[in-house]
Design an enzyme around this catalytic site. Structure first.
Site, PDB file in Angstrom:
ATOM      1  N   ASP A 178       2.608  -4.548  21.981  1.00  0.00           N
ATOM      2  CA  ASP A 178       3.046  -4.931  20.631  1.00  0.00           C
ATOM      3  C   ASP A 178       4.083  -6.047  20.726  1.00  0.00           C
ATOM      4  O   ASP A 178       4.782  -6.177  21.740  1.00  0.00           O
ATOM      5  CB  ASP A 178       3.731  -3.745  19.932  1.00  0.00           C
ATOM      6  N   ARG A 206      -3.923  -9.778  19.387  1.00  0.00           N
ATOM      7  CA  ARG A 206      -3.970  -9.207  18.038  1.00  0.00           C
ATOM      8  C   ARG A 206      -3.173 -10.164  17.155  1.00  0.00           C
ATOM      9  O   ARG A 206      -2.033 -10.506  17.483  1.00  0.00           O
ATOM     10  CB  ARG A 206      -3.303  -7.836  18.011  1.00  0.00           C
TER      11      ARG A 206
HETATM   12  P1  FDA Z   1       0.683  -7.899   3.336  1.00  0.00           P
HETATM   13  O1  FDA Z   1       2.032  -7.435   3.742  1.00  0.00           O
HETATM   14  O2  FDA Z   1       0.575  -9.161   2.532  1.00  0.00           O
HETATM   15  O3  FDA Z   1      -0.026  -6.713   2.565  1.00  0.00           O
HETATM   16  C1  FDA Z   1      -1.319  -6.859   1.996  1.00  0.00           C
HETATM   17  C2  FDA Z   1      -1.666  -5.570   1.276  1.00  0.00           C
HETATM   18  O4  FDA Z   1      -1.790  -4.512   2.231  1.00  0.00           O
HETATM   19  C3  FDA Z   1      -0.598  -5.079   0.301  1.00  0.00           C
HETATM   20  O5  FDA Z   1      -0.767  -5.661  -0.949  1.00  0.00           O
HETATM   21  C4  FDA Z   1      -0.860  -3.583   0.288  1.00  0.00           C
HETATM   22  O6  FDA Z   1      -1.984  -3.282  -0.502  1.00  0.00           O
HETATM   23  C5  FDA Z   1      -1.243  -3.306   1.716  1.00  0.00           C
HETATM   24  N1  FDA Z   1      -0.075  -2.932   2.537  1.00  0.00           N
HETATM   25  C6  FDA Z   1       0.523  -3.676   3.509  1.00  0.00           C
HETATM   26  N2  FDA Z   1       1.549  -2.994   4.060  1.00  0.00           N
HETATM   27  C7  FDA Z   1       1.592  -1.801   3.425  1.00  0.00           C
HETATM   28  C8  FDA Z   1       2.426  -0.651   3.541  1.00  0.00           C
HETATM   29  N3  FDA Z   1       3.419  -0.593   4.416  1.00  0.00           N
HETATM   30  N4  FDA Z   1       2.194   0.405   2.714  1.00  0.00           N
HETATM   31  C9  FDA Z   1       1.171   0.369   1.812  1.00  0.00           C
HETATM   32  N5  FDA Z   1       0.353  -0.698   1.670  1.00  0.00           N
HETATM   33  C10 FDA Z   1       0.560  -1.764   2.451  1.00  0.00           C
HETATM   34  N6  FDA Z   1       3.848  -6.468  13.348  1.00  0.00           N
HETATM   35  C11 FDA Z   1       4.590  -6.975  14.357  1.00  0.00           C
HETATM   36  O7  FDA Z   1       5.578  -7.672  14.118  1.00  0.00           O
HETATM   37  N7  FDA Z   1       4.265  -6.673  15.654  1.00  0.00           N
HETATM   38  C12 FDA Z   1       3.171  -5.938  15.978  1.00  0.00           C
HETATM   39  O8  FDA Z   1       2.910  -5.709  17.170  1.00  0.00           O
HETATM   40  C13 FDA Z   1       2.372  -5.421  14.914  1.00  0.00           C
HETATM   41  N8  FDA Z   1       1.280  -4.660  15.159  1.00  0.00           N
HETATM   42  C14 FDA Z   1       0.432  -4.329  14.125  1.00  0.00           C
HETATM   43  C15 FDA Z   1      -0.777  -3.659  14.387  1.00  0.00           C
HETATM   44  C16 FDA Z   1      -1.676  -3.442  13.361  1.00  0.00           C
HETATM   45  C17 FDA Z   1      -2.968  -2.753  13.677  1.00  0.00           C
HETATM   46  C18 FDA Z   1      -1.372  -3.842  12.031  1.00  0.00           C
HETATM   47  C19 FDA Z   1      -2.337  -3.657  10.912  1.00  0.00           C
HETATM   48  C20 FDA Z   1      -0.158  -4.440  11.768  1.00  0.00           C
HETATM   49  C21 FDA Z   1       0.754  -4.675  12.788  1.00  0.00           C
HETATM   50  N9  FDA Z   1       1.983  -5.263  12.536  1.00  0.00           N
HETATM   51  C22 FDA Z   1       2.748  -5.719  13.585  1.00  0.00           C
HETATM   52  C23 FDA Z   1       2.506  -5.305  11.124  1.00  0.00           C
HETATM   53  C24 FDA Z   1       2.193  -6.629  10.450  1.00  0.00           C
HETATM   54  O9  FDA Z   1       2.938  -7.658  11.040  1.00  0.00           O
HETATM   55  C25 FDA Z   1       2.513  -6.567   8.950  1.00  0.00           C
HETATM   56  O10 FDA Z   1       3.872  -6.291   8.763  1.00  0.00           O
HETATM   57  C26 FDA Z   1       1.710  -5.532   8.179  1.00  0.00           C
HETATM   58  O11 FDA Z   1       0.410  -5.438   8.651  1.00  0.00           O
HETATM   59  C27 FDA Z   1       1.641  -5.901   6.678  1.00  0.00           C
HETATM   60  O12 FDA Z   1       0.988  -7.141   6.543  1.00  0.00           O
HETATM   61  P2  FDA Z   1      -0.478  -7.336   5.918  1.00  0.00           P
HETATM   62  O13 FDA Z   1      -1.221  -8.289   6.809  1.00  0.00           O
HETATM   63  O14 FDA Z   1      -1.114  -6.033   5.737  1.00  0.00           O
HETATM   64  O15 FDA Z   1      -0.272  -8.131   4.590  1.00  0.00           O
END
Ligand code: FDA
Length: 306
Positions: free
Chosen positions: A129, A179
């Site tokens: 990560d 990732r």
């Molecule tokens: P965004 O934040 O724009 O959210 C899009 C939509 O997704 C929201 O409108 C909502 O519907 C839903 N959503 C997102 N987060 C939510 C929550 N907490 N609760 C409810 N709904 C939510 N980061 C990092 O810095 N280092 C890492 O190693 C990782 N590893 C990682 C693994 C995996 C498998 C995922 C999916 C994510 C990560 N992340 C991460 C976290 C990533 O950086 C990010 O903070 C979150 O995925 C939220 O971003 P989105 O791309 O979902 O978009």
């Protein structure tokens, strides 16, 4: 509010208060599979039954002594044995500060190599990560060093960082599986795009670097716009659905997770477990104001809401 929550996620004073509170414990269970490896295995089995893969993460970051780093490494070795024994479709995600990155980089390097060697012998995979920007370069350096010996390791790129594009070029040249995510830590505007629309635009740009690279990558997001852009680009470039995977977090947008599987895409669910869930929980609250509102509403005694 996001910045405040992310700052609080590092608070050693707040952690025990939140972790003892029954409301936060209940709410954390939405994002965390449970406290034990048994809980994580059960969650992974359910995910597999739904046609999805898993990535297990033993919660814990910033261990305070070398013995703690050694204990975490031991638990990861056991996790790979358990995954193999029970034939679960799961790999493992881990954080280098849990293996002592901030205490002794040489020790951390030694421990991650042991874990990757073990995963490799079992035909499995370790995802390192990505943590806050103070750790970016060291994480990349270690990932590249381990990747030079084993193919079964990859790391993570955060689209909010200006440096991500250059880092991706560097890591693709080293043959590293990546990732792509938006980024979950509090970063200053000198290092990261402050505006969501710029992060999103960079995410799409970086996705377009990764997908045609011939290496198997993970596109980690719950954002329908990012998912749509990825599907469209893959279709345009004739990149087959088994040449990459989408990844999402346990408990978030399960409707979208199921939909992607129905459409024939690969999906991996990141399943965190363990007792040290405070910083992970706070980052999830910071990502979505509605989560915080729900949490605060439940914290207030019923009488005060009348
Ligand atoms: P965004 O934040 O724009 O959210 C899009 C939509 O997704 C929201 O409108 C909502 O519907 C839903 N959503 C997102 N987060 C939510 C929550 N907490 N609760 C409810 N709904 C939510 N980061 C990092 O810095 N280092 C890492 O190693 C990782 N590893 C990682 C693994 C995996 C498998 C995922 C999916 C994510 C990560 N992340 C991460 C976290 C990533 O950086 C990010 O903070 C979150 O995925 C939220 O971003 P989105 O791309 O979902 O978009």
């Amino acid at each position: 509010m996001r910045a405040l929550l992310l700052r609080l996620s590092e608070s050693k004073r707040l952690a025990p208060l939140i972790m003892r509170n029954p409301v936060s414990r209940r709410m954390a269970r939405r994002f965390v599979a449970g406290e034990t490896l048994d809980d994580a295995v059960e969650a992974a089995r359910a995910v597999n039954r739904a046609g999805q893969s898993a990535s297990l993460d033993l919660l814990g970051e910033n261990v305070s002594d070398e013995a703690g780093a050694g204990r975490a490494a031991q638990r990861y070795l056991e996790m790979f044995d358990r995954i193999a024994r029970e034939k679960i479709d799961a790999n493992v995600s881990l954080k280098l500060t849990q293996l002592g990155l901030d205490l002794d980089q040489a020790l951390c390097q030694e421990l991650i190599e042991q874990i990757v060697a073990h995963a490799s012998a079992l035909g499995n995979f370790v995802r390192i990560d990505m943590e806050g920007s103070a750790h970016t370069q060291r994480t990349i350096d270690i990932a590249k060093r381990v990747r030079a010996k084993y193919t079964s390791v990859g790391t993570v790129m955060q689209a909010y960082l200006y440096r991500a594009e250059q880092d991706i070029q560097d890591l693709l040249a080293a043959g590293c599986r990546l990732r792509l995510c938006k980024g979950a830590y509090k970063e200053p505007p000198e290092l990261a795009f402050p505006k969501k629309e710029d992060v999103d635009a960079n995410f799409v740009k970086l996705m377009k670097l990764l997908l045609p690279s011939g290496i198997y990558h993970g596109i980690a997001t719950h954002d329908p716009a990012m998912i749509r852009a990825t599907k469209e680009f893959a279709r345009e470039k004739n990149i087959a659905r088994d040449q990459f995977e989408f990844q999402m977090l346990y408990g978030i947008r399960t409707d979208l997770q199921q939909q992607l599987v129905r459409e024939g895409y690969r999906l991996r669910v990141y399943i965190p477990f363990g007792t040290d869930w405070f910083p992970y929980f706070m980052r999830r609250l910071a990502e979505r104001p509605a989560n915080l509102v729900f949490f605060l509403r439940n914290l207030l005694p019923k009488s005060s809401t009348r």
